[in-house]
Write an enzyme that holds these catalytic residues in place. Structure first.
Site, PDB file in Angstrom:
ATOM      1  N   ASP A 110      78.280   8.782  -9.116  1.00 24.36           N
ATOM      2  CA  ASP A 110      79.618   8.261  -9.248  1.00 24.36           C
ATOM      3  C   ASP A 110      80.097   7.474  -8.213  1.00 24.36           C
ATOM      4  OD1 ASP A 110      79.597   9.860 -11.322  1.00 24.36           O
ATOM      5  OD2 ASP A 110      81.250  11.139 -10.859  1.00 24.36           O
ATOM      6  N   LYS A 162      90.201  21.345   1.514  1.00 28.76           N
ATOM      7  CA  LYS A 162      91.505  20.989   1.225  1.00 28.76           C
ATOM      8  C   LYS A 162      92.598  21.643   2.485  1.00 28.76           C
ATOM      9  CE  LYS A 162      90.831  20.618  -3.556  1.00 28.76           C
ATOM     10  NZ  LYS A 162      91.038  21.219  -5.213  1.00 28.76           N
ATOM     11  N   ASP A 218      84.857   7.184  -5.487  1.00 27.68           N
ATOM     12  CA  ASP A 218      84.130   8.041  -6.620  1.00 27.68           C
ATOM     13  C   ASP A 218      84.849   7.411  -7.921  1.00 27.68           C
ATOM     14  OD1 ASP A 218      83.752   9.833  -8.628  1.00 27.68           O
ATOM     15  OD2 ASP A 218      83.539  11.573  -7.382  1.00 27.68           O
TER      16      ASP A 218
END
Length: 360
Positions: A110, A162, A218
């Site tokens: 991607d 994260k 992406d």
């Protein structure tokens, strides 16, 4: 050299386009997504590309045979019978990857960027360890897994998923070079390279970060596909301006296939890609959108922030916006408003879609 491209599964994030075509063959800026990567690999001397595939592989194999012949390289399909994650495909392709005992590339299919493969090879050989990860800078690192590494050497210390507090703004860009020794760490089972393999390599001081210059995206879902399209067109304007259109009626960066036809009094751009044999009638306004091959946009329609699939028929005075995506062979009647509609293949739309939804 060899390269393994992780083509993956069903491409659910890019539906409805991937319902009729495997994601790597979906055109991005008028070229199959995976072909951007394969051509860049061939340019730096990669002679064998392995595609790790689990869906619509027959169609992929047919198209790739043609491209392999054109580029003078070998392209092999490595067929998964079950999803193997991001590391399992390396174990499945072990016999191909360890033949010559030299480093090989691994790419997520991607990813679109400037592909600095020569610089990656040089950096990897200089540190002489098992792996190199390309990292890129992002504005909101809390949405990603970030990479913490020594700035002067690139040696990776750890990964933080994260993070709530700022630790780094560099994330894994999905481009790697590995020595065959990495294959000793991977079993033939569903495995995550990011969560299981990379942390172990980092703790063994065998993993380094290479900082990507220039754009990166992406493009595996519609909103990011359109963002990446804008970044790529901007890159094309600087590096290959002859590819972009300069016709009257175009504004900013516009890429038009030579076989497309555009009518009078249109406003095309900025950030528009028009595919092969597309017909744009008079008075159409297009911005930040891709119109894929063989589609027709009738007069005075207005399309912004959308992806129009193959062989679609858009009526007169239609307004489409808000990341609407049309699959193969969709027709939209005159004077309708489509707001964030995800429309599956072979549908005829006769009523407006005022709120974002999926039309089955």
């Amino acid at each position: 050299m060899k390269a393994l491209i992780l083509v993956g599964g069903y491409g659910t994030r890019l539906r409805p386009l991937t319902l009729t075509k495997p994601k790597p063959l979906v055109e991005f800026c008028n070229k199959p997504m995976v072909l951007h990567q394969i051509e860049a690999l061939a340019e730096v001397g990669v002679t064998h590309v392995i595609l790790a595939v689990s869906y619509l592989s027959d169609m992929l194999q047919r198209e790739m045979e043609v491209e392999a012949k054109r580029l003078g390289i070998k392209i092999t399909i490595s067929q998964e019978t079950e999803p193997l994650g991001t590391a399992g495909p390396l174990a499945l392709a072990r016999d191909h990857l360890q033949v010559e005992n030299e480093p090989f590339f691994v790419l997520n299919s991607d990813v679109i960027c400037e592909f600095p493969f020569n610089d990656m090879i040089k950096f990897h050989k200089e540190h002489n360890c098992e792996g190199t990860i390309v990292v890129t800078k992002v504005d909101e690192p809390s949405k990603y897994g970030v990479v913490v590494y020594e700035q002067n050497t690139g040696k990776i210390d750890r990964f933080v998923e994260k993070p709530r507090e700022y630790v780094s703004n560099k994330i894994n860009a999905g481009l790697y070079i590995f020595n065959p020794a990495i294959l000793n760490r991977i079993e033939l089972r569903p495995t995550s390279i990011e969560k299981e393999i990379f942390p172990a390599m980092a703790s063994d001081k065998q993993l380094y970060a290479f900082e990507l210059k220039g754009f990166w995206m992406d493009v595996g879902q519609p909103k990011d596909y359109l963002t990446g399209m804008g970044l790529y067109l901007n890159f094309a304007r600087a590096s290959m301006p002859d590819r972009l259109s300069r016709d009257n009626g175009t504004v900013g960066n516009v890429l038009v296939d030579p076989t497309a036809k555009i009518g009078e009094r249109c406003r095309i751009g900025p950030n528009v890609v028009i595919g092969p044999r597309v017909i744009i009638q008079d008075g159409v306004c297009l911005k930040n959108c891709t119109i894929l091959a063989d589609s027709l946009v009738k007069s005075h329609s207005w399309i912004a922030n959308c992806i129009i699939g193959w062989r679609c028929n858009i009526g007169q005075w239609v307004r489409m916006e808000n990341t609407s995506v049309l699959g193969l062979d969709v027709s939209v009647q005159d004077e309708l408003f489509i707001n964030g509609g995800i429309i599956l293949p072979h549908k005829a739309i006769s009523e407006s879609v005022s709120e974002p939804k999926i039309l089955i």
